[in-house]
Scaffold this active site. Structure first.
Site, PDB file in Angstrom:
ATOM      1  N   HIS A 166     -46.050 -28.988 -39.597  1.00  0.00           N
ATOM      2  CA  HIS A 166     -45.183 -28.014 -40.265  1.00  0.00           C
ATOM      3  C   HIS A 166     -45.920 -26.726 -40.625  1.00  0.00           C
ATOM      4  O   HIS A 166     -45.292 -25.714 -40.923  1.00  0.00           O
ATOM      5  CB  HIS A 166     -44.523 -28.633 -41.510  1.00  0.00           C
ATOM      6  CG  HIS A 166     -45.404 -28.762 -42.710  1.00  0.00           C
ATOM      7  ND1 HIS A 166     -46.068 -29.917 -43.032  1.00  0.00           N
ATOM      8  CD2 HIS A 166     -45.715 -27.885 -43.691  1.00  0.00           C
ATOM      9  CE1 HIS A 166     -46.745 -29.760 -44.149  1.00  0.00           C
ATOM     10  NE2 HIS A 166     -46.547 -28.526 -44.573  1.00  0.00           N
ATOM     11  N   LEU A 171     -35.335 -46.758 -27.896  1.00  0.00           N
ATOM     12  CA  LEU A 171     -34.190 -47.601 -27.573  1.00  0.00           C
ATOM     13  C   LEU A 171     -32.874 -46.849 -27.582  1.00  0.00           C
ATOM     14  O   LEU A 171     -31.928 -47.231 -26.909  1.00  0.00           O
ATOM     15  CB  LEU A 171     -34.084 -48.773 -28.570  1.00  0.00           C
ATOM     16  CG  LEU A 171     -35.042 -49.940 -28.418  1.00  0.00           C
ATOM     17  CD1 LEU A 171     -34.740 -50.986 -29.480  1.00  0.00           C
ATOM     18  CD2 LEU A 171     -34.928 -50.554 -27.033  1.00  0.00           C
ATOM     19  N   GLY A 172     -32.796 -45.795 -28.385  1.00  0.00           N
ATOM     20  CA  GLY A 172     -31.532 -45.081 -28.503  1.00  0.00           C
ATOM     21  C   GLY A 172     -30.582 -45.741 -29.476  1.00  0.00           C
ATOM     22  O   GLY A 172     -29.387 -45.894 -29.188  1.00  0.00           O
ATOM     23  N   VAL A 173     -31.110 -46.127 -30.648  1.00  0.00           N
ATOM     24  CA  VAL A 173     -30.273 -46.753 -31.666  1.00  0.00           C
ATOM     25  C   VAL A 173     -30.566 -46.119 -33.021  1.00  0.00           C
ATOM     26  O   VAL A 173     -31.649 -45.588 -33.256  1.00  0.00           O
ATOM     27  CB  VAL A 173     -30.511 -48.284 -31.764  1.00  0.00           C
ATOM     28  CG1 VAL A 173     -30.130 -48.970 -30.467  1.00  0.00           C
ATOM     29  CG2 VAL A 173     -31.964 -48.590 -32.136  1.00  0.00           C
ATOM     30  N   GLY A 175     -50.138 -24.734 -49.543  1.00  0.00           N
ATOM     31  CA  GLY A 175     -51.357 -24.228 -48.910  1.00  0.00           C
ATOM     32  C   GLY A 175     -52.352 -25.341 -48.645  1.00  0.00           C
ATOM     33  O   GLY A 175     -53.251 -25.203 -47.819  1.00  0.00           O
ATOM     34  N   ASN A 176     -52.212 -26.485 -49.368  1.00  0.00           N
ATOM     35  CA  ASN A 176     -53.087 -27.631 -49.137  1.00  0.00           C
ATOM     36  C   ASN A 176     -52.746 -28.383 -47.853  1.00  0.00           C
ATOM     37  O   ASN A 176     -53.551 -29.173 -47.358  1.00  0.00           O
ATOM     38  CB  ASN A 176     -53.023 -28.620 -50.302  1.00  0.00           C
ATOM     39  CG  ASN A 176     -54.037 -28.358 -51.387  1.00  0.00           C
ATOM     40  OD1 ASN A 176     -53.679 -28.091 -52.526  1.00  0.00           O
ATOM     41  ND2 ASN A 176     -55.323 -28.429 -51.033  1.00  0.00           N
ATOM     42  N   SER A 177     -51.551 -28.172 -47.331  1.00  0.00           N
ATOM     43  CA  SER A 177     -51.123 -28.893 -46.137  1.00  0.00           C
ATOM     44  C   SER A 177     -52.124 -28.740 -45.002  1.00  0.00           C
ATOM     45  O   SER A 177     -52.529 -27.630 -44.656  1.00  0.00           O
ATOM     46  CB  SER A 177     -49.769 -28.381 -45.656  1.00  0.00           C
ATOM     47  OG  SER A 177     -48.732 -28.934 -46.398  1.00  0.00           O
ATOM     48  N   ASP A 211     -46.285 -35.496 -38.507  1.00  0.00           N
ATOM     49  CA  ASP A 211     -46.581 -34.192 -39.114  1.00  0.00           C
ATOM     50  C   ASP A 211     -48.030 -33.779 -38.867  1.00  0.00           C
ATOM     51  O   ASP A 211     -48.702 -33.271 -39.757  1.00  0.00           O
ATOM     52  CB  ASP A 211     -46.284 -34.197 -40.614  1.00  0.00           C
ATOM     53  CG  ASP A 211     -46.224 -32.777 -41.191  1.00  0.00           C
ATOM     54  OD1 ASP A 211     -45.999 -31.830 -40.408  1.00  0.00           O
ATOM     55  OD2 ASP A 211     -46.420 -32.617 -42.407  1.00  0.00           O
TER      56      ASP A 211
END
Length: 332
Positions: free
Chosen positions: A66, A224-226, A170-172, A96
């Protein structure tokens, strides 16, 4: 008025207390001196500023997805004043995390530790650039291990470290460091409105993501598409299925023409196990769908209409969507 003897004794440190405090201070200072030079500011034009951690002298830098998502240009600035451009090698919205390459060499580099050996109560030191204050150090402890944190893509990040080392915007992307001077996590978020509840992506997750990006350009996961939710599982059903668990997952949505749909799975089915792994919750389903499941036919045991049914399903490779959610206040 003279202070009471009790008040005086409360404010005085015994020689042993002073020795312990000095040892603690020396530990934090040593960690800051050894790892601090490897932590940089990541300036994303169009996004703002976060932090990053150099993990190799030739310019590999780990940060948060992010922090760099949507940036038109990147620059990294180290505590010694060096600044250089950088580009994104790969990102993984599901954890992330992002891997950058700085256009420089001879950089100070930090070492990734083994997050599997951490214990609650261990010293944890956060180093980053909160609110633009470069190379800021805060300290606390590892408050909890094995947390699950919802990523911005909507997929849970497993094995997250909780700490009370203070984080701010800013710590991210900055480093969470052990007393041994090893990076045990990449700081990512704090609970909005709370104090001392902060989170870092565990270093073993970081190591896995880096390996996938360097080898394959992206993190490979099976799909799987669920859509699933956790539901209670009656004891009689668990006993009939030979399972020692009291919860399972219900399929609340099926992606048309996805692997699950092609296998005959339906909305409302209760998934009891997948590839022989009892599915007591959505997190188990996600962990089971690793890269080794891509293209491999596995068995889904379901409860449908009071009967236990086994269906063969072949997961395909999952393509991460860009972030949609913002469930917690990010640290950068």
């Amino acid at each position: 008025m003279a202070p009471s003897p009790l008040a005086a004794s409360d404010t005085e440190l015994s020689p042993r207390d002073g020795e312990l405090l000095d040892t603690y201070s020396q530990t934090i200072a040593t960690v800051a001196e050894s790892v601090g030079p490897a932590v940089c500011a990541v300036v994303s034009k169009g996004r703002g500023m976060g932090s990053g951690v150099a993990i190799s002298p030739d310019g590999l830098i780990v940060t948060n997805d992010h922090v760099v998502d949507g940036a038109s240009a990147l620059e990294v600035v180290f505590h010694d004043g060096r600044q250089m451009t950088a580009h994104v090698i790969g990102t993984d919205a599901d954890t992330d995390l992002a891997l950058l390459k700085a256009h420089g060499a001879g950089l100070p580099a930090a070492m990734l530790g083994d997050s599997a050996v951490l214990k609650r109560g261990q010293i944890a030191v956060a180093i980053g650039n909160p609110l633009g204050f470069d190379s800021t150090v805060t300290a606390g402890v590892v408050s909890a291990l094995g947390r699950s944190l919802l990523s911005r893509s909507g997929r849970p990040i497993e094995d997250v470290i909780q700490t009370d080392a203070a984080l701010n915007p800013g710590n991210s992307g900055g480093a969470l460091v052990s007393s041994a001077g090893h990076v045990i996590g990449i700081n990512t978020a704090m609970i909005r409105g709370a104090q001392g509840i902060c989170f870092a992506v565990a270093s073993n997750t970081v190591r896995f993501v880096i390996g996938e990006i360097l080898q394959h350009g992206a993190v490979r996961r099976a799909w799987l598409g669920v859509g699933v939710d956790k539901v209670a599982l009656p004891r009689r059903v668990a006993d009939a299925a030979g399972l020692d668990m009291r919860s399972a997952v219900v399929l609340h949505s099926i992606v048309p023409d996805g692997p699950a749909a092609r296998a005959g799975l339906q909305a409302g089915d209760i998934l009891l196990s997948l590839a022989g792994v009892p599915t007591s919750g959505p997190d188990v389903v996600l962990r089971t769908l690793g890269a080794d499941r891509i293209g491999a036919t596995i068995v889904a045991r379901i409860l449908r209409g009071g009967h236990i049914v086994s269906l063969d399903v072949t997961p395909t490779r999952r393509v991460s969507e860009r972030p949609k959610l913002e469930p917690m206040r990010r640290a950068g």
